[in-house]
Scaffold this motif. Structure first.
Motif, mmCIF file in Angstrom:
data_model
loop_
_atom_site.group_PDB
_atom_site.id
_atom_site.type_symbol
_atom_site.label_atom_id
_atom_site.label_comp_id
_atom_site.label_asym_id
_atom_site.label_seq_id
_atom_site.Cartn_x
_atom_site.Cartn_y
_atom_site.Cartn_z
ATOM 1 N N TRP A 161 52.848 23.629 61.410
ATOM 2 C CA TRP A 161 52.554 24.880 62.095
ATOM 3 C C TRP A 161 51.166 25.311 61.606
ATOM 4 O O TRP A 161 50.754 24.961 60.516
ATOM 5 N N ARG A 162 50.464 26.101 62.440
ATOM 6 C CA ARG A 162 49.120 26.536 62.031
ATOM 7 C C ARG A 162 48.892 28.016 62.310
ATOM 8 O O ARG A 162 49.375 28.570 63.291
ATOM 9 N N PHE A 163 48.123 28.596 61.398
ATOM 10 C CA PHE A 163 47.525 29.904 61.659
ATOM 11 C C PHE A 163 46.073 29.664 62.051
ATOM 12 O O PHE A 163 45.310 29.046 61.313
ATOM 13 N N VAL A 164 45.695 30.131 63.234
ATOM 14 C CA VAL A 164 44.316 30.072 63.710
ATOM 15 C C VAL A 164 43.928 31.502 64.079
ATOM 16 O O VAL A 164 44.673 32.168 64.799
ATOM 17 N N PRO A 165 42.798 32.016 63.587
ATOM 18 C CA PRO A 165 42.427 33.406 63.897
ATOM 19 C C PRO A 165 42.430 33.671 65.393
ATOM 20 O O PRO A 165 41.982 32.842 66.188
ATOM 21 N N ASN A 166 42.935 34.836 65.777
ATOM 22 C CA ASN A 166 43.020 35.178 67.198
ATOM 23 C C ASN A 166 41.953 36.172 67.618
ATOM 24 O O ASN A 166 42.043 36.815 68.662
ATOM 25 N N LYS A 167 40.923 36.323 66.783
ATOM 26 C CA LYS A 167 39.818 37.203 67.152
ATOM 27 C C LYS A 167 38.513 36.567 66.695
ATOM 28 O O LYS A 167 38.492 35.722 65.793
ATOM 29 N N LEU A 168 37.440 36.978 67.329
ATOM 30 C CA LEU A 168 36.131 36.442 66.987
ATOM 31 C C LEU A 168 35.718 36.923 65.601
ATOM 32 O O LEU A 168 35.949 38.070 65.229
ATOM 33 N N ASN A 173 25.065 39.956 61.608
ATOM 34 C CA ASN A 173 24.210 39.916 62.797
ATOM 35 C C ASN A 173 24.997 40.076 64.089
ATOM 36 O O ASN A 173 24.432 40.000 65.169
ATOM 37 N N GLY A 174 26.314 40.221 64.008
ATOM 38 C CA GLY A 174 27.119 40.368 65.215
ATOM 39 C C GLY A 174 28.200 39.323 65.313
ATOM 40 O O GLY A 174 28.694 38.833 64.310
ATOM 41 N N ILE A 175 28.551 38.974 66.524
ATOM 42 C CA ILE A 175 29.686 38.077 66.757
ATOM 43 C C ILE A 175 29.249 36.622 66.768
ATOM 44 O O ILE A 175 28.251 36.258 67.377
ATOM 45 N N MET A 176 30.014 35.780 66.085
ATOM 46 C CA MET A 176 29.794 34.338 66.104
ATOM 47 C C MET A 176 30.956 33.729 66.880
ATOM 48 O O MET A 176 32.084 33.728 66.407
ATOM 49 N N ASN A 177 30.722 33.254 68.083
ATOM 50 C CA ASN A 177 31.822 32.910 68.965
ATOM 51 C C ASN A 177 32.220 31.440 68.925
ATOM 52 O O ASN A 177 33.243 31.071 69.474
ATOM 53 N N GLU A 178 31.428 30.570 68.331
ATOM 54 C CA GLU A 178 31.775 29.152 68.341
ATOM 55 C C GLU A 178 32.330 28.678 67.011
ATOM 56 O O GLU A 178 32.255 27.509 66.689
ATOM 57 N N THR A 179 32.867 29.564 66.199
ATOM 58 C CA THR A 179 33.193 29.189 64.830
ATOM 59 C C THR A 179 34.610 28.672 64.618
ATOM 60 O O THR A 179 34.950 28.294 63.505
ATOM 61 N N LEU A 180 35.460 28.647 65.630
ATOM 62 C CA LEU A 180 36.802 28.107 65.422
ATOM 63 C C LEU A 180 36.765 26.609 65.163
ATOM 64 O O LEU A 180 37.529 26.079 64.372
ATOM 65 N N ILE A 181 35.885 25.913 65.865
ATOM 66 C CA ILE A 181 35.772 24.456 65.753
ATOM 67 C C ILE A 181 34.306 24.082 65.578
ATOM 68 O O ILE A 181 33.441 24.587 66.303
ATOM 69 N N LEU A 182 34.040 23.194 64.603
ATOM 70 C CA LEU A 182 32.676 22.739 64.354
ATOM 71 C C LEU A 182 32.630 21.214 64.368
ATOM 72 O O LEU A 182 33.476 20.568 63.738
ATOM 73 N N ASN A 204 37.159 38.288 57.006
ATOM 74 C CA ASN A 204 37.594 38.796 58.306
ATOM 75 C C ASN A 204 39.010 38.414 58.712
ATOM 76 O O ASN A 204 39.582 39.051 59.598
ATOM 77 N N SER A 205 39.572 37.362 58.120
ATOM 78 C CA SER A 205 40.833 36.815 58.644
ATOM 79 C C SER A 205 41.887 36.568 57.571
ATOM 80 O O SER A 205 42.624 35.593 57.626
ATOM 81 N N LYS A 206 41.963 37.442 56.575
ATOM 82 C CA LYS A 206 42.983 37.267 55.553
ATOM 83 C C LYS A 206 44.382 37.329 56.156
ATOM 84 O O LYS A 206 44.637 38.107 57.076
ATOM 85 N N ILE A 207 45.263 36.503 55.610
ATOM 86 C CA ILE A 207 46.652 36.484 56.075
ATOM 87 C C ILE A 207 47.455 37.377 55.126
ATOM 88 O O ILE A 207 47.595 37.058 53.936
ATOM 89 N N ARG A 208 47.943 38.468 55.632
ATOM 90 C CA ARG A 208 48.630 39.460 54.788
ATOM 91 C C ARG A 208 50.122 39.147 54.692
ATOM 92 O O ARG A 208 50.732 38.679 55.660
ATOM 93 N N TYR A 209 50.688 39.412 53.543
ATOM 94 C CA TYR A 209 52.135 39.278 53.380
ATOM 95 C C TYR A 209 52.631 40.266 52.326
ATOM 96 O O TYR A 209 51.866 40.719 51.468
ATOM 97 N N ALA A 210 53.906 40.604 52.414
ATOM 98 C CA ALA A 210 54.566 41.455 51.426
ATOM 99 C C ALA A 210 55.539 40.597 50.626
ATOM 100 O O ALA A 210 55.940 39.515 51.075
ATOM 101 N N PRO A 211 55.940 41.031 49.429
ATOM 102 C CA PRO A 211 56.868 40.233 48.622
ATOM 103 C C PRO A 211 58.143 39.844 49.350
ATOM 104 O O PRO A 211 58.667 38.748 49.150
ATOM 105 N N GLU A 212 58.634 40.718 50.230
ATOM 106 C CA GLU A 212 59.873 40.404 50.961
ATOM 107 C C GLU A 212 59.669 39.302 52.002
ATOM 108 O O GLU A 212 60.646 38.741 52.511
#
Length: 260
Positions: A161-168, A173-182, A204-212
């Motif tokens: 399974w994968r987590f891939v960011p769902n936002k730019l 300097n602003g938005i970097m739109n081609e950064t998902l794949i290099l 920008n894309s930390k994966i948050r979790y709680a102890p539970e």
């Protein structure tokens, strides 16, 4: 016997990496994916992702031999809430692969051409959406670099399974739109680029979790268990009760081998 776990596991090969995860430093990074056949005209690409698996604990030790003896297991409910999804396995002659090549090559070309002409938000989002799907593609088997060695792996057995960011991602300097794949040659020409973009993803894309959300914490042996227990008690991202609950979830790989 279940063929999948009701948890999502992420393994690492160093104890210090587990420490970072437990301190809350958990974010996608650029990982090299090799295809023996071309995907969007490329064979080697870096994908911004964080990988998990749902292999049953009774079968997990083969996985740890490849990916490391330290890790963490989350509830699947947490995974789904965070958009973590099973990947799509393909092989060169499969209809799935051919359709992906045709549809997404056309969509990307169209979106890139539109973006070059008008620089619109719509075109930028089209590019991002197409790359988002490509980021979930993996060959059913192939070679993987591990500790400086190329090994043959049947990836289909990994139940990834994968987590891939769902936002730019944004930089100063602003938005970097081609950064998902290099493309890999982009990294080869500028080795520091991967570190720069990994740092950007970490901000920008930390994966948050709680102890539970945590079901298991994995360490190699009892000495590691004592070490991680002491470290957890010193962290300031959990209260005392949460720390004790986290400690109760620690398993050694030896325990898994003997008891599951």
């Amino acid at each position: 016997m279940a063929i999948s776990s009701n948890a999502l596991f992420h393994f690492v090969n160093k104890r210090e990496y587990l420490e970072k995860i437990l301190k809350g430093d958990f974010a996608p990074r650029y990982c090299l994916e090799h295809f023996d056949f071309k995907l969007l005209q490329l064979k080697d690409i870096y994908i911004l992702m964080k990988c998990f698996c749902d292999i049953p604990l009774s079968q997990i030790t083969n996985h740890t031999k490849t990916y490391g003896n330290y890790g963490i297991g989350f509830t699947k409910e947490w995974g789904k809430k965070n958009g973590i999804s099973p990947i799509i396995y393909v092989y060169k002659s499969s209809d799935t692969y051919k359709s992906i090549q045709r549809i997404y090559s056309d969509n990307l070309n169209e979106a890139y051409n539109e973006y070059q002409k008008k620089k619109t938000e719509t075109a930028r989002n089209k590019i991002f959406e197409a790359l988002s799907i490509i980021a979930y593609i993996k060959p059913i088997e192939g070679k993987m670099e591990r500790e400086g060695e190329s090994i043959d792996v049947l990836f289909y057995n990994e139940r990834e399974w994968r987590f891939v960011p769902n936002k730019l991602l944004k930089n100063n300097n602003g938005i970097m739109n081609e950064t998902l794949i290099l493309p890999s040659d982009m990294i080869d020409k500028n080795p520091n680029l991967k570190n720069v973009l990994n740092n950007l993803a970490e901000r920008n894309s930390k994966i948050r979790y709680a102890p539970e959300d945590v079901k298991y914490i994995f360490v190699k042996n009892e000495a590691d268990k004592d070490y991680i227990c002491n470290k957890l008690m010193g962290f300031d991202n959990f209260n005392e009760n949460q720390k004790l609950k986290m400690i109760s979830k620690i398993l050694t790989i030896k325990q898994i081998e003997e008891d599951f």
